[in-house]
Each structure stands twice: as C-alpha cells, then as structure tokens.
Write a protein that holds these residues in place. Structure first.
Motif, PDB file in Angstrom:
ATOM      1  N   HIS A   1       0.825  -1.211   0.000  1.00 22.56           N
ATOM      2  CA  HIS A   1       0.000   0.000   0.000  1.00 22.56           C
ATOM      3  C   HIS A   1       0.857   1.257   0.000  1.00 22.56           C
TER       4      HIS A   1
ATOM      5  N   CYS B   1      -7.366  -1.420  -5.182  1.00 24.48           N
ATOM      6  CA  CYS B   1      -6.465  -2.082  -4.230  1.00 24.48           C
ATOM      7  C   CYS B   1      -7.300  -2.815  -3.176  1.00 24.48           C
TER       8      CYS B   1
ATOM      9  N   CYS C   1      -7.140  -2.544  -0.183  1.00 22.96           N
ATOM     10  CA  CYS C   1      -7.458  -1.628   0.913  1.00 22.96           C
ATOM     11  C   CYS C   1      -8.619  -0.705   0.551  1.00 22.96           C
TER      12      CYS C   1
ATOM     13  N   HIS D   1      -2.118   2.319  -5.672  1.00 25.19           N
ATOM     14  CA  HIS D   1      -1.193   1.573  -4.821  1.00 25.19           C
ATOM     15  C   HIS D   1      -0.508   0.517  -5.684  1.00 25.19           C
TER      16      HIS D   1
HETATM   17 ZN   LIG Z   1      -3.818  -0.345  -0.952  1.00 27.00          ZN
END
Ligand SMILES: [Zn+2]
Length: 339
Positions: free
Chosen positions: A177, A188, A190, A196
């Motif tokens: 990340h 991503c 996340c 990222h």
């Molecule tokens: Zn990420």
C-alpha cells in the motif's frame, strides 16, 4: 533430540485457505537451517466463522501435542503466524478482512490456555514470514532486514536485530500500500483506486494489468497498439499464466511483466531509502516469474534508491513455504528466552 539441541516448538500458519502446522526445531546457530517435521494442514473453511476456526485450530494443536508426546518429543512452546492483525501481548485478533469473517476479536491465547500450559506467542503471518527469513533464511546475520512478500497480495516486514518492528498500530511493513502511478485506476485490496502498487504487482495484479492492457488493444488505444504487433492474445487467468506467456516470449506478457516489476522495484527503492536495510529479501510466488521480472525489479530499484542504498543486496527468500512456521517459532523462542 539430544541434550545440547535447541528447543522444538509447535507452530501454526493461519491463512485464508489453509491452516498449516508443524514442529520446528531451531538450530544452535543462525547459520544452520531449522528442521520442520510433523507437517499437516486443515482447510480454513472461513465461511464457518471465527469461533469455528479457532476451535478447529485448538483441536489440531491438541492432536499435534499428543503425537509429539507419543514420539517422546518435548515441545517448549507454541508459535502462531496469523492472518489479520493480531496483538502479540493480549492474543486478540484486532483486525481482519472479509476473507475471514468473525476472525476479528477472537481471543487466541485464552483458547489455547484451556488445553495447554505451554507459552504461546502469536504474530502476523507476513511478519512471521519476514522474521523467519531474517532469523534463519536469506537475511540471517544481518541487523536490519526488509522483507517483501509478492504473492496473491503484497506484504512486508521490517526486522531489526531479530525483532519485528510493528509500528504504532501493528501496521508497519504494509509494502503493498505504497503509491505507484502504474496502479492508478486499479482497485487495491485496501479500497483505494488512487494508485497503490499491490493491484498491479501482486500475482493477481499481474493478471489484471495484462487483461487491462489487452482490453486497451482491443478497443484500439493507439498507445497500447503501438507497442504490440500481431493478433490480440487470449485473456490470462492468473499471474502464473501471465509469467509463463512472458517466458514463452509473448510481447504483451513480456511488456506487462517488466512494467509491473519495474514499478515494484521503484517502490522497494523508496522503502530502502526510508529504512536503510542491510538486505532486502523478496519472496512469494511471483519471484518465480523469471529473469524479465528480476531484471526489471533491480532496474526500478536502482533508479529510485539513493546512492548509499543502491548497493543493498536484493535477494530471493530461502525458506519457501516454511518461512511463516519458522518465524512463528522464532517469535515464541524469543518470548520464552525473555521470560
Ligand atoms: Zn492499498
């Protein structure tokens, strides 16, 4: 085990698809390789929930301890490499993704304490991987080790003098990340689309980057078409599929593999500038992608690393799939020694 030998620990590696276990006998010196025996695994079956998973792990521990006793082995403690973000002090899983529903909040030390008096230590699985490589693998003997795992996702760990650097929230080392322009527009894990490195450089990311470029060829993007001559290739199903096409010389696959590795190398150069490690250990399924990947990774690294960081060895991990079990054993060993 003979008298002067180092202790044997029962270790677990709890992942999204399976829970691996084994007995890890640590060597007398870090120059030797730990011995892993009694390997076994159960499917995680995450959909059954965190309580069920915890119960099956403890049941597996009981079976493993019984088999150790039957063979006359003495077990000195239990080390656990766990998916999610575990708190090593309390033994509670403080965070977990949707891959493991109900895993967050599980009290692992309490559950083990109901069946054994042995000391138990739990750390994150990515951290365990890094600690294993730092203590007994490609980073042994080095003071500061930056470990990067490139597989289904991308993770990392910073190990300083044999101790994991966890950060304020146990988040340190999340190498996937960090920003990369190549990742812009790719989702991503996340949740961000802002760019990222993970969604374009993990195994899954290689597949997605390839299929996106291929789509651009189909829709006649001049920039993409200019790079590639000939027919549009089939979609790839995995990062391994992509890497084998690159190895066979397919132009699009070679270009995507090199672009992805170069971008990852640039990120690792940035991490090297921040951490200034003695060695950078890269492991995981993607490192098997071949010389195109490694050459581009090193080129990207050298491009972004500071002059003093550039000579830092960038090496492949040595412990393979045993790294998290060995790291978990190293963690409980350190805990036992410190008590
Ligand atoms: Zn990420």
């Amino acid at each position: 085990m003979s008298g002067g030998a180092r202790p044997t620990y029962l270790a677990f590696d709890i992942g999204g698809t399976k829970v691996a276990s084994g007995f890890v006998t640590l060597p007398a010196s870090a120059g030797e390789t730990p011995v892993v025996t009694g390997r076994c695994a159960i499917p995680t079956e995450a959909a059954r929930g965190g309580d069920d998973l915890k119960g099956r792990i403890v049941a597996l521990a009981v079976r493993q301890l019984e088999s150790a006793a039957a063979e006359g082995m003495t077990i000195a403690g239990i080390g656990i490499a766990a998916a999610g973000v575990p708190d090593s002090e309390t033994g509670v899983i403080v965070s977990a993704t949707d891959i493991l529903p109900g895993w967050k909040g599980q009290r692992i030390y309490d559950a083990f304490a109901e069946v054994t008096d042995l000391p138990v230590r739990m750390i994150g699985d990515v951290g365990a991987h890094g600690l294993g490589e730092a203590s007994y693998g490609a980073g042994r003997g080095k003071g500061v080790v930056l470990s990067i795992g490139v597989g289904t996702g991308i993770g990392g760990a910073i190990v300083v003098d044999g101790e994991l650097f966890a950060g304020a929230h146990g988040v340190a080392g999340h190498a996937g990340h960090v920003p990369s322009a190549l990742g812009r527009g790719f989702l991503c894990s996340c949740g961000t689309y802002e760019g990222h490195i993970e969604p374009v450089a993990s195994g899954t990311g290689l597949k997605d980057l390839y299929n996106r470029r291929r789509e651009e060829m189909c829709t006649g993007s001049a920039a993409a078409a200019a790079e590639i001559d000939g027919d549009v290739p089939e979609l790839v199903q995995s990062g391994a599929d992509m890497a084998s096409r690159a190895a066979a010389g397919e132009p699009l696959a070679c270009a995507v593999l090199a672009d992805s590795a170069r971008a990852l190398g640039e990120c690792i150069g940035g991490m090297g500038n921040l951490v200034d490690p003695d060695v950078i250990v890269v492991s995981g399924s993607v490192v098997k992608a071949g010389p195109i990947w490694w050459d581009a990774l090193r080129a990207g690294f050298e491009e972004s690393a500071l002059a003093l960081v550039k000579p830092t060895p960038l090496v492949e991990g040595e412990l393979g799939g045993d790294a998290p079990l060995i790291g978990a054993a190293a963690a409980v060993d350190r805990y036992v020694q410190s008590r």
